[in-house]
Each structure stands twice: as structure tokens, then as C-alpha cells.
Design an enzyme around this catalytic site. Structure first.
Site, PDB file in Angstrom:
ATOM      1  N   ARG A   1      30.366  26.539  48.530  1.00  0.00           N
ATOM      2  CA  ARG A   1      31.454  27.604  48.211  1.00  0.00           C
ATOM      3  C   ARG A   1      32.920  27.052  48.917  1.00  0.00           C
ATOM      4  O   ARG A   1      33.751  27.682  48.539  1.00  0.00           O
ATOM      5  CB  ARG A   1      30.944  28.870  49.071  1.00  0.00           C
ATOM      6  CG  ARG A   1      31.334  30.102  48.637  1.00  0.00           C
ATOM      7  CD  ARG A   1      30.786  30.975  49.264  1.00  0.00           C
ATOM      8  NE  ARG A   1      29.361  31.130  49.416  1.00  0.00           N
ATOM      9  CZ  ARG A   1      28.770  31.818  48.298  1.00  0.00           C
ATOM     10  NH1 ARG A   1      29.551  32.677  47.502  1.00  0.00           N
ATOM     11  NH2 ARG A   1      27.405  32.152  48.259  1.00  0.00           N
TER      12      ARG A   1
ATOM     13  N   LEU B   1      26.943  40.701  45.669  1.00  0.00           N
ATOM     14  CA  LEU B   1      27.134  38.835  45.556  1.00  0.00           C
ATOM     15  C   LEU B   1      27.786  38.263  44.548  1.00  0.00           C
ATOM     16  O   LEU B   1      27.748  39.084  43.480  1.00  0.00           O
ATOM     17  CB  LEU B   1      25.433  38.734  45.521  1.00  0.00           C
ATOM     18  CG  LEU B   1      24.802  39.399  47.020  1.00  0.00           C
ATOM     19  CD1 LEU B   1      23.080  39.059  46.551  1.00  0.00           C
ATOM     20  CD2 LEU B   1      25.054  39.169  48.103  1.00  0.00           C
ATOM     21  N   ASP B   2      27.831  37.070  44.467  1.00  0.00           N
ATOM     22  CA  ASP B   2      28.393  36.343  43.583  1.00  0.00           C
ATOM     23  C   ASP B   2      27.440  35.556  42.872  1.00  0.00           C
ATOM     24  O   ASP B   2      26.342  35.536  43.276  1.00  0.00           O
ATOM     25  CB  ASP B   2      29.683  35.675  43.943  1.00  0.00           C
ATOM     26  CG  ASP B   2      29.398  34.340  44.786  1.00  0.00           C
ATOM     27  OD1 ASP B   2      30.409  33.610  45.007  1.00  0.00           O
ATOM     28  OD2 ASP B   2      28.171  34.177  45.128  1.00  0.00           O
ATOM     29  N   SER B   3      27.808  34.840  41.707  1.00  0.00           N
ATOM     30  CA  SER B   3      26.817  34.246  41.029  1.00  0.00           C
ATOM     31  C   SER B   3      25.997  32.959  41.842  1.00  0.00           C
ATOM     32  O   SER B   3      25.028  32.835  41.645  1.00  0.00           O
ATOM     33  CB  SER B   3      27.590  33.483  39.604  1.00  0.00           C
ATOM     34  OG  SER B   3      28.664  32.671  40.085  1.00  0.00           O
TER      35      SER B   3
END
Lengths: 132, 124
Positions: free
Chosen positions: A62, B79-81
Site C-alpha cells: 500500500r 475496504l479496498d481491493s
């Protein structure tokens, strides 16, 4: 050797951002599938768990999530695969893994082993500070 | 040799004819005693649901109070991927499965995950 990733090198051309994204997820899955091996060879059972390592890998990915150029993403994936290969091949040592991937925000390893459960709270506070 | 044969003859069980039953009823002993078989040893859907919800609740970015069996990872839990992929990997670890990429991409919400795992023959 887990997952036969040892000789996989990222092909240096992602045509689109979508393909690069797909490669990132593939890398993440390969890394997650190698985590039990990593936990075993470095004896990390008393300092961390598989889910924490997984979260650490995800947060490392991230950190670079703002990149938009597919070629840069390919380069980062190349380095990531190289790092994963080093870790799994035991080219690193336990203190490298702990220092790079396990140490938390306070800069201290959160101790999971049961060896410290019996010590008195005085000692526990003593290790933190003399003036409690 | 003769002694052995004599002993074996002594301990051999006599044959019995199978008891006669109505043709409609199944034989009660035919519910067989195959202790080693894992043919119908699947986990139940409730167990799957409980374990899937436990995995999702333990995920640090998820608010445990919002987790229901119908929750969508991206829409409801925010949430993200990458988080979705991470949850799918956590489920793979929990149920000792390996989910191929095509199926893993489809798993977007809690009920899809529960359905996939319940239908998987190797889930344990």
C-alpha cells in the site's frame, strides 16, 4: 520450496495499469502462500503470527499504491519478488525479518511467548521505566 | 499344521443367514460402519459461516459490529481491493484451501465467500 516461485521473474512489460494491478495481486497471493514456510524456517511463532505478517506485506504494497506508471509498478514488483525469494530461500536471517517486517509502531517487538507471563508487574514496569 | 487347522476350525464363526426384512424398509445395518471414510464428512454451513465471520471480525481494519453474513467487503465495510484479497487469503489459510484466481476475483462479499467454501469439497 514453496510455490515454485523461485525462478519466476516478472515479465518487464505491463501494457496497462489493470494488468499491473493484476500482477500485484498475484504477487501478494504468492507471498501469502509462502508465509507458513517463512514462519517455520525463522521460528517466528513467538513474535508474530501469519495474519500480522500478511498485514505487513499488504501495508508495504500500500505504501506504493500512488504509483500510476505500469513500468514503475513492474520494477517495484521485480524488487518485491526478489525480496520474497531472498526471504524464502533463507538468504536473510531472523533478525532481518524481525527488524524489517515484525517490529511494530513503538519500535518494539510485541512478545507473544508465554515465557514472560509469570513475571511480576513490578518487573514489567521496571523494563519500561524506572519511575513507572 | 494339524493343530493350527484344528484351532482355526474351532474359532471360525458359523455363517448366518441374513435376517429377512420387508422389502420396503432399508436394512438398518446398511448405514455402514465405514469409520475411515470421509465421504460425507463435510463441514456444515453454520460452521463455515461462523468461521468466516470470525476471520472477518479479526481483520484489523474491520469494525466487528458491522459484520453480518451478507456484508459486502468494499461497499459495506469500506475496504479496498487489496484488503479484499487479503481477506480471501486469510480464508484460504483458515480452511486450508487454495482458491484459484478466477474464483478469488469473484469473491466480493461475505455470502459469496460462505457459499464458495461450503461448496468446496476440500474445505476443512
Amino acid at each position: 520450496m514453496s510455490n515454485a516461485l523461485k525462478n519466476v521473474k516478472v515479465a518487464p512489460n505491463s501494457a496497462t495499469l489493470e494488468e499491473a494491478r493484476h500482477r500485484v495481486f498475484d504477487f501478494f497471493k504468492t507471498a501469502c502462500r509462502s508465509l507458513p514456510t517463512v514462519m517455520h524456517i525463522y521460528n517466528l511463532d513467538d513474535v508474530t503470527s501469519i495474519s500480522e505478517l500478511r498485514s505487513t506485506v499488504a501495508s508495504e504494497i500500500r505504501k506504493n499504491s500512488h504509483v500510476t506508471n505500469p513500468k514503475v509498478i513492474d520494477m517495484l514488483l521485480f524488487k518485491a519478488f526478489e525480496e520474497l525469494k531472498n526471504v524464502v530461500d533463507m538468504a536473510k536471517q531472523r533478525h532481518h525479518i524481525i527488524g524489517q517486517y515484525v517490529v511494530g509502531k513503538q519500535g518494539l517487538v510485541q512478545d507473544r511467548a508465554t515465557k514472560d507471563q509469570g513475571i511480576s508487574p513490578f518487573l514489567k514496569n521496571f523494563y519500561n521505566s524506572n519511575y513507572s | 499344521m494339524a493343530l493350527r487347522a484344528a484351532i482355526l476350525r474351532h474359532v471360525r464363526l458359523p455363517l448366518q443367514t441374513a435376517p429377512k426384512l420387508h422389502h420396503n424398509q432399508p436394512h438398518p445395518c446398511l448405514a455402514s460402519f465405514r469409520f475411515m471414510s470421509s465421504h460425507d464428512d463435510h463441514i456444515t454451513k453454520e460452521q463455515v459461516t461462523d468461521r468466516v465471520l470470525a476471520v472477518i471480525r479479526d481483520y484489523p481494519k474491520v469494525d466487528p459490529s458491522k459484520v453480518t453474513p451478507n456484508v459486502h467487503f468494499e461497499k459495506d465495510l469500506g475496504l479496498d481491493s487489496l484488503d479484499t484479497v487479503e481477506i480471501v487469503m486469510a480464508l484460504e489459510e483458515e480452511f486450508k484451501l487454495e482458491i484459484p484466481d478466477k474464483e478469488a476475483v469473484r469473491i466480493d462479499s461475505c455470502n459469496l465467500a460462505i457459499e464458495y467454501i461450503s461448496n468446496h469439497p476440500m474445505a476443512s
